[in-house]
Design an enzyme around this catalytic site. Sequence first.
Site, short mmCIF file in Angstrom:
data_model
loop_
_atom_site.label_atom_id
_atom_site.label_comp_id
_atom_site.label_asym_id
_atom_site.label_seq_id
_atom_site.Cartn_x
_atom_site.Cartn_y
_atom_site.Cartn_z
N HIS A 107 2.43 -8.46 -13.68
CA HIS A 107 1.08 -8.97 -13.17
C HIS A 107 0.67 -9.62 -11.97
O HIS A 107 -0.11 -9.92 -11.81
CB HIS A 107 0.88 -9.22 -14.34
N SER B 51 -2.35 -9.72 17.79
CA SER B 51 -3.36 -9.07 17.54
C SER B 51 -4.46 -9.23 18.55
O SER B 51 -4.12 -10.26 19.76
CB SER B 51 -4.13 -10.27 16.16
N LYS C 274 -2.57 -14.78 14.88
CA LYS C 274 -2.14 -13.85 14.39
C LYS C 274 -0.97 -13.14 14.35
O LYS C 274 0.23 -13.05 15.17
CB LYS C 274 -2.53 -12.51 13.51
N GLU D 4 3.90 -2.81 6.87
CA GLU D 4 2.94 -1.83 6.28
C GLU D 4 2.74 -0.33 6.59
O GLU D 4 2.36 1.18 6.27
CB GLU D 4 1.24 -2.05 7.54
N GLN E 154 8.75 30.23 5.25
CA GLN E 154 8.83 29.35 6.62
C GLN E 154 7.89 28.13 7.46
O GLN E 154 8.70 27.72 7.44
CB GLN E 154 8.25 29.93 7.48
#
Length: 459
Positions: A157, A278, A284, A291, A323
């Site tokens: 979880h 970034s 960053k 991703e 096709q």
Amino acid sequence: KSNAMWGGRFAAGPDAIMEAINASIDFDKRLASQDIAGSRAHASMLAKQGILTDTDAEAIREGLLTVLSEIERGEFVFSTALEDIHMNVESRLKDIIGEAAGRLHTARSRNDQVATDFKLWTRDQYDAAISGLDALIRALIVQAEKGADWVMPGFTHLQTAQPVTWGHHMMAYVEMFGRDMSRFKDARVRMNESPLGSAALAGTGFPIDRHMTAEALGFDRPTANSLDAVADRDFALEFLSCASICAMHLSRFAEELVIWSSAQFRFVALSDRFSTGSSIMPQKKNPDAAELIRAKIGRIFGANVALMTVMKGLPLAYSKDMQEDKEQVFDAADNLMLALAAMTGMVSDMTANVDNLRAAAASGFSTATDLADWLVREAGLPFRDAHHVTGALVAMAEKKGVDLPDLSLEEMKSVHEAITESVYDVLTVENSVASRTSYGGTAPAQVRAQITRWKEVLG
Ligand code: ARG
């Protein structure tokens, strides 16, 4: 306006819209080398069977090589009026060798021709997927070996569950990608039958030798039913199904890498080579490759559904709907190979933050199960009672804002008097993982055994 291909039957050429919806040359030009290989094998067979003269067959085979080199050099002019790769190649062959080109299509139809070409192309993609997976598995094994005994949290979880080892987590993906690889291998065996010589749908009256062309093109045997052979796209669908499951695994791993590389987790540092910055936030370092792997997977699932949908309503044998098979498989294969290569690069380059992994493993009461197991083993409690006692201790620790090993012996005894000093031995994450020696368990010794087995499998 005359008709470039069907001048005998047709007085007029197609409407521009008809040409646009009908033509496949923009994408099926990717089948050029397969088309030429198939035609060369067919011409040799026709000559051996006395259906074509050796002179014509030789001219055809040589002419086709010229066409191939024109295509490879980028000199070939593809024509939409000629619909597809098959007609484009044959028409150019006629320019080069003249009338003999018209004999190539004896005992053949575009229906078995396209099935053969596309099968040959897809077969290469099975092989590419198998070798891409092999490389990824090897990269995972290197990571697993490095960190066979690094402790990290195992989750259920996405909540801390029990400590596991880094090696164990890496080897879990080896199992998944290993199954993917065996799926591609199984399906490749099944698909390797030659449709060539099935002609339009019914076979042919010419005395062809389908075994000869099958062998020349690396197939195990010819297909056994000509109707099935020209109507079948299972080989493409199985590729897309295998690719979809593999893509799902890639996406799960990509998701973990996105989470693990976040500032909140800091389990791994991805390399500069597989990250981006970034344009506004100088601090960053984004996990874009992970991703994009996660995202591109949607195209592969989509291709699988799209082709299943194309095929599901088609009466036997060939319909022009088919096709639409190629672009789906082309796109899925391109993206699968890219995703496999990007994942392999990321895995090879990533650095685990061993201290953070251990600290995270030690928090969140991850050894509560070990405590309950201790109560069963050392104090003779039934597991359900041990679970209850441990739950009370977790609640106590949580209230105090500490972890389980931080509780004093008196505090422990206040919950159950059978608890002794030796309980602290099982509360460390190292002892927890070391104790899980069941086959396939997370103990470093088990992980190392699996690494050894996999190295043997891969050779
Ligand atoms: N371009 C066609 C395809 O990709 C080739 C087969 C055409 N056959 C036909 N009967 N129209 O399916």
